[in-house]
Design an enzyme around this catalytic site. Sequence first.
Site: not given
Length: 476
Positions: A157, A278
């Site tokens: 989880h 970027s």
Amino acid sequence: MASPSRSGVFSKATDRRVELFTESVSFDRRLYAHDILGSCAHATMLAKVGILTSDECEQICTTLKAIGSEIESGNFPIRTELEDIHMHIEQALIDRLGDVGRKLHTGRSRNDQVSTDLRLWVRDALDRVDGLLANLQRAFVGRCDADFDVILPGYTHLQRAQPVLAPHYWLAYAEKFARDRARVADCRKRTNICSLGVAALAGTTLPIDRFETARLLGFDEVAANSLDVSSDRDFVLESAFVLSMISAHLSTWAEEWILWSTAEFNFLKLPHDFCTGSSIMPQKINPDVLELTRGKTGRVIGNLQTLLVLIKGLPLAYNRDLQEDKPAIFDSFDTVEICLELAAPLVAGATLLRDSINERLDRGHLDATTLMEECIRRGIPQRTAHHLVGTLVKMAMAEGKRLSDLPASEYEKLDSRLDASVLKVLGVKAAIDAFRSYGSTAPVEVRRQIDRWKTRLEAEGNASQDSSELAAAASS
């Protein structure tokens, strides 16, 4: 000259718009080598049964190979009125050999010709994918020795659960890709069935030898029902499913490593030659290869859905709808192959950030389950032990402590069987050493599995080399 597919029954030439709408040469030209291979085998068989002379067969095969060389070099003209690569090759053959070239299509139809070409292409593509999967397995197994002493938090989880050795993680992916390779091999068996010679749908009245053609092309079997195989694209859909499973496994790995490479996890440094930057933020090192691997999974799964919808309403036998199977299956193979090509060097080039991992390894009470099982060994029922350890975890969380930081008196207060000696099982290293079961992350088990994988991959490599040498000897 009109396409050889149009007989004298037509009273009007094909509308130019129809030619553009129905052409497939823009995408099926990649089948040219397999079409020539299949045609040479067909001509050889026709000569063996006496339909062609040996001289005619030699002319046809020599000319087909010359045409193949022209296509390979980019010196072959493409005309949309010839519809597909099969008609292009046949028309070129006829242009050069006249009536001898017109004899090649004896005893076959474009239906079985295309099916055979596609089976040959998919067979080769499956072999390439299997080889790429093996390389990726080697990359994961190749990390195991160097990373053997690294303990990672295992997650369920996406919450910290239990400690595992890093090579246990790597071998988990080796196992996933082993199942993928088994599916590839299984799919290859059903692909490697010869459909050539079933003609349009019912077979032929001519005395052809389909078993000889299958032998020449390396097929394992000959399709037994002409009506079935003329429309059969099960092997295409099965390949698309296998590729979807491979993509899903790659996506799982990519997602995990994307998370691990974030500052929040800081488990992993990706090789910079597999990252991008970027346009505005100069500090960014983005995991674009992993993100695209994850993203392209949707494309591969979408191709499977396209193919399932394509065939769901088709009656027997061939229908032109089946022309649309090629863009989807070609794209799926192309996509998975490039993802696999990039995955192996990326896996080999990544670096585990040991200091960062170790710094936070004691967070999340990863030893709680080990403590519970120690309680069971001391005679405490599992459900009681589960509740008892939960109480201790709650206490530790409230005080911002590890389980090992709690005084022994707190353990004895909850159950007299938990004396100070219980503390020996606490901590991630003790938890790792406590594992015993087959297939677990116990060091002795992981070492055994590493050795098993090394032996397996080495044996495959030796077998592949022997096979390549035999093939080279046979061709020479």
